[in-house]
Scaffold this motif. Structure first.
Motif, short mmCIF file in Angstrom:
data_model
loop_
_atom_site.label_atom_id
_atom_site.label_comp_id
_atom_site.label_asym_id
_atom_site.label_seq_id
_atom_site.Cartn_x
_atom_site.Cartn_y
_atom_site.Cartn_z
N LEU A 1 1.00 -1.22 -0.06
CA LEU A 1 -0.17 -0.02 0.05
C LEU A 1 0.88 1.21 0.07
O LEU A 1 0.44 2.21 -0.65
N ALA A 2 2.02 1.31 0.66
CA ALA A 2 2.75 2.52 0.52
C ALA A 2 3.33 2.70 -0.86
O ALA A 2 3.45 3.87 -1.04
N THR A 3 3.83 1.58 -1.21
CA THR A 3 4.34 1.63 -2.62
C THR A 3 3.38 2.35 -3.75
O THR A 3 3.78 3.19 -4.25
N ALA A 4 2.21 1.88 -3.51
CA ALA A 4 0.96 2.43 -4.24
C ALA A 4 0.88 3.93 -4.03
O ALA A 4 0.75 4.77 -5.00
N TYR A 5 0.97 4.23 -2.70
CA TYR A 5 0.64 5.68 -2.25
C TYR A 5 1.64 6.56 -2.75
O TYR A 5 1.48 7.56 -3.35
N TYR A 6 3.00 6.14 -2.59
CA TYR A 6 4.04 7.07 -2.98
C TYR A 6 4.23 7.00 -4.64
O TYR A 6 4.81 7.94 -5.11
N LEU A 7 3.99 5.80 -5.33
CA LEU A 7 3.79 6.00 -6.88
C LEU A 7 2.80 7.12 -7.33
O LEU A 7 3.28 7.88 -8.11
N ALA A 8 1.80 7.11 -6.74
CA ALA A 8 0.72 8.07 -7.04
C ALA A 8 1.20 9.59 -6.54
O ALA A 8 1.06 10.62 -7.31
N THR A 9 1.56 9.69 -5.28
CA THR A 9 1.82 11.21 -4.65
C THR A 9 3.11 11.51 -5.31
O THR A 9 3.34 12.85 -5.32
N ASN A 10 4.12 10.89 -5.33
CA ASN A 10 5.44 11.58 -5.44
C ASN A 10 5.74 11.26 -7.06
O ASN A 10 6.67 12.11 -7.55
N HIS A 11 5.03 10.32 -7.73
CA HIS A 11 5.27 10.07 -9.32
C HIS A 11 4.34 10.34 -10.23
O HIS A 11 4.48 10.14 -11.50
N GLY A 12 3.07 10.66 -9.58
CA GLY A 12 1.90 10.73 -10.36
C GLY A 12 1.46 9.31 -11.43
O GLY A 12 0.78 9.36 -12.29
N ILE A 13 1.92 8.55 -10.77
CA ILE A 13 1.49 7.14 -11.44
C ILE A 13 0.37 6.36 -10.57
O ILE A 13 0.70 6.25 -9.36
N ARG B 1 -6.65 3.98 2.43
CA ARG B 1 -7.49 5.14 2.23
C ARG B 1 -6.78 6.30 1.34
O ARG B 1 -7.44 6.88 0.60
N ALA B 2 -5.41 6.71 1.78
CA ALA B 2 -4.93 7.76 0.81
C ALA B 2 -4.71 7.40 -0.58
O ALA B 2 -4.52 8.11 -1.56
N ALA B 3 -4.25 6.07 -0.78
CA ALA B 3 -3.86 5.73 -2.22
C ALA B 3 -5.31 5.52 -2.95
O ALA B 3 -5.11 5.92 -4.23
N ASP B 4 -6.42 5.05 -2.32
CA ASP B 4 -7.60 5.05 -2.96
C ASP B 4 -7.95 6.17 -3.38
O ASP B 4 -8.68 6.49 -4.56
N ALA B 5 -7.84 7.20 -2.52
CA ALA B 5 -8.03 8.75 -2.94
C ALA B 5 -7.41 9.22 -4.17
O ALA B 5 -7.72 10.11 -4.98
N HIS B 6 -6.19 8.83 -4.29
CA HIS B 6 -5.33 9.09 -5.59
C HIS B 6 -5.65 8.28 -6.96
O HIS B 6 -4.95 8.47 -7.88
N GLY B 7 -6.59 7.25 -6.49
CA GLY B 7 -7.00 6.51 -7.82
C GLY B 7 -6.60 5.21 -7.97
O GLY B 7 -6.73 4.56 -9.03
N VAL B 8 -5.66 4.88 -7.03
CA VAL B 8 -5.23 3.45 -6.92
C VAL B 8 -6.44 2.24 -6.53
O VAL B 8 -7.28 2.58 -5.87
N HIS B 9 -6.56 1.24 -7.49
CA HIS B 9 -7.42 0.42 -7.12
C HIS B 9 -6.89 -0.82 -6.04
O HIS B 9 -5.87 -1.43 -6.41
N ILE B 10 -7.62 -1.11 -5.12
CA ILE B 10 -7.43 -2.05 -4.10
C ILE B 10 -8.30 -3.23 -4.32
O ILE B 10 -9.45 -3.08 -4.15
N HIS B 11 -7.81 -4.36 -4.62
CA HIS B 11 -8.57 -5.45 -4.99
C HIS B 11 -8.22 -6.53 -3.82
O HIS B 11 -7.28 -7.29 -3.80
N GLN B 12 -9.14 -6.71 -2.74
CA GLN B 12 -9.18 -7.53 -1.78
C GLN B 12 -9.92 -8.98 -2.58
O GLN B 12 -10.25 -9.00 -3.58
N LYS B 13 -9.58 -10.14 -1.66
CA LYS B 13 -10.00 -11.50 -2.04
C LYS B 13 -9.50 -11.74 -3.45
O LYS B 13 -10.42 -12.24 -4.42
#
Length: 441
Positions: free
Chosen positions: A70-82, A218-230
């Motif tokens: 989740l931290a990797t996804a969050y920093y991809l979005a916030t630091n690199h716009g991915i 929560r923060a990653a989701d707010a930046h458009g990251v898709h979190i797929h449980q199960k």
């Protein structure tokens, strides 16, 4: 978002997600709004993160829905716009090592590489609640590693000097100072395991591990990251030495970048891509007592007795030990562990003998030969790893996410993780952290 020709995700300067829409903002509530919702008969709270249909393709697929993924996804979005990123978790978010650890944070390691790395993580943890707009309950109450013999005391002095050179607050203190910090500790010369001193690390402490996971999700989701449980990964497709996608129990996903951020099962996931990992998996058990009035302000660790103890804000004492002496994927507790742990804790604090143990649990730890993680790219183009965290992965969550995001965005490891590449084992450049990581929670 398109991928660049070199197989690495391109930057999205517009700040839009893969659908071309601007990512959502984290909803802020005033104290009055929270109060009103709390009194409402059926308050309509917004979802912390959302369910999404599984897309056919993503720019980055992260395997593992714990703090590292989740931290990797969050920093991809916030630091690199991915932001065209999927986090895949076969169970629920935080169900693995991120929800089964004892949530101790510190940076007083032994090697210069390790100290710099974990100190960056502590710095990120210090302002993580503000960054995520989510209370992660970080309590910097101090961390104390006891020395019961001359050899251990020499190691504590060694670690203290390495820490100081790296600008980390650590020092060796004597029994008198230990008694002031932990009055219930038996520091008398008559103790079975006399305490000669301790490495004291004031920035260390404890945190609410669930809150860290929820905050990053929560923060990653707010930046458009898709979190797929199960969503379980059943295979990784590689063609011509390059990753082309992953197979899941919900369908196939095309992706030029796949990141292995799993714990316990990391070697099995890497095997799917044809990458062999020098990792063994061991169970690590822990236990918690009934809550009592707070009396233990600092985290106490004894490598000689293979135990550590801290007290939560609710008053429970959290105990842990070293990993079980056999490789296994079992997460069942054992009576042998409880008896041994109880005896060792009472050697340090005899006054706890009347306290009742409420429950115990276990998690899985991936151990490398040198007790340091494996991070960065592999021989398979587009396949990255953030694995081998042993008993110390949670404290490294923020810095690992930040560094792996940088590594993925630029296609090369940043300096802070350059020593942790998988090639170090063949080259003999080991980063030996056993002296500070074997039981050093």
């Amino acid at each position: 978002m398109a991928s660049s020709t070199n197989g690495h995700p391109s930057h999205n300067g517009s700040g839009r997600n893969g659908n071309g829409h601007r990512p959502g903002r984290l909803r802020d509530y005033s104290a009055w709004q929270l109060f009103r919702k709390g009194l409402s008969a059926s308050p309509e709270w917004p979802r912390t993160w959302h369910d999404h249909d599984l897309r056919n393709s993503y720019d980055v697929v992260i395997v593992g829905g714990g703090v590292h993924g989740l931290a990797t996804a969050y920093y991809l979005a916030t630091n690199h716009g991915i932001t065209n990123v999927a986090v895949l978790e076969k169970s629920y978010i935080g169900s693995g090592g991120s929800g089964r650890n004892t949530a101790i944070i510190r940076s007083n390691y032994l090697t210069p590489e390790g100290v710099r790395f974990y100190d960056r993580s502590v710095k990120l943890y210090e302002h993580l609640a503000a960054d995520l707009n989510f209370n992660v309950m970080f309590s910097q109450r101090g961390h104390m590693t006891l020395a019961h013999n001359d050899s251990s005391l020499r190691t504590m002095h060694w670690r203290a000097e390495v820490n100081k050179v790296q600008g980390v607050d650590s020092s060796v203190i004597g029994p008198d100072e230990i008694a002031k910090l932990v009055p219930f500790m038996d520091v008398s010369p008559e103790a079975r395991y006399p305490i000669l001193g301790a490495l004291y690390h004031p920035p260390g402490g404890i945190i609410r591990h669930d809150a860290v996971v929820w905050g990053y999700a929560r923060a990653a989701d707010a930046h458009g990251v898709h979190i797929h449980q199960k969503t379980e990964v059943t295979g990784i497709d590689v063609e011509g030495g390059k990753v082309t996608g992953v197979r899941t129990d919900r369908g196939r996903i095309s992706a030029p970048v796949v990141v292995n951020c799993t714990a316990g099962w990391s070697s099995l996931i890497s095997d799917m891509a044809g990458v062999e990992m020098p990792v063994q998996t061991f169970p690590l058990q822990a236990a918690v007592t009934e809550p009592v009035k707070p009396f233990l302000d600092t985290v106490v660790v004894s490598g000689t007795l293979h135990t550590y103890v801290s007290q939560t804000d609710r008053g429970e004492l959290v105990f842990g030990a070293s990993v079980d002496p056999f490789a296994s994927y079992s997460i069942r507790g054992s009576l042998e562990f409880t008896e041994g742990l109880g005896g060792h804790v009472l050697e340090l604090m005899p006054a706890l003998s009347k306290m009742r143990l409420l429950r115990q649990w276990a998690g899985l730890c991936d151990m490398t030969p040198d007790y340091s993680p494996i991070m960065g790219p592999t021989d398979v183009d587009g396949f990255y790893v953030d694995v081998g965290w042993g008993t110390y992965g949670f404290k490294a969550g923020p810095v690992s996410g930040e560094a792996m995001a940088d590594c993925i965005a630029h296609g090369r490891p940043p300096e802070i993780i350059s020593a942790f590449g998988i090639d170090r084992f063949a080259a003999g450049r080991l980063v030996g952290e056993k002296g500070a990581a074997a039981v050093g929670h």
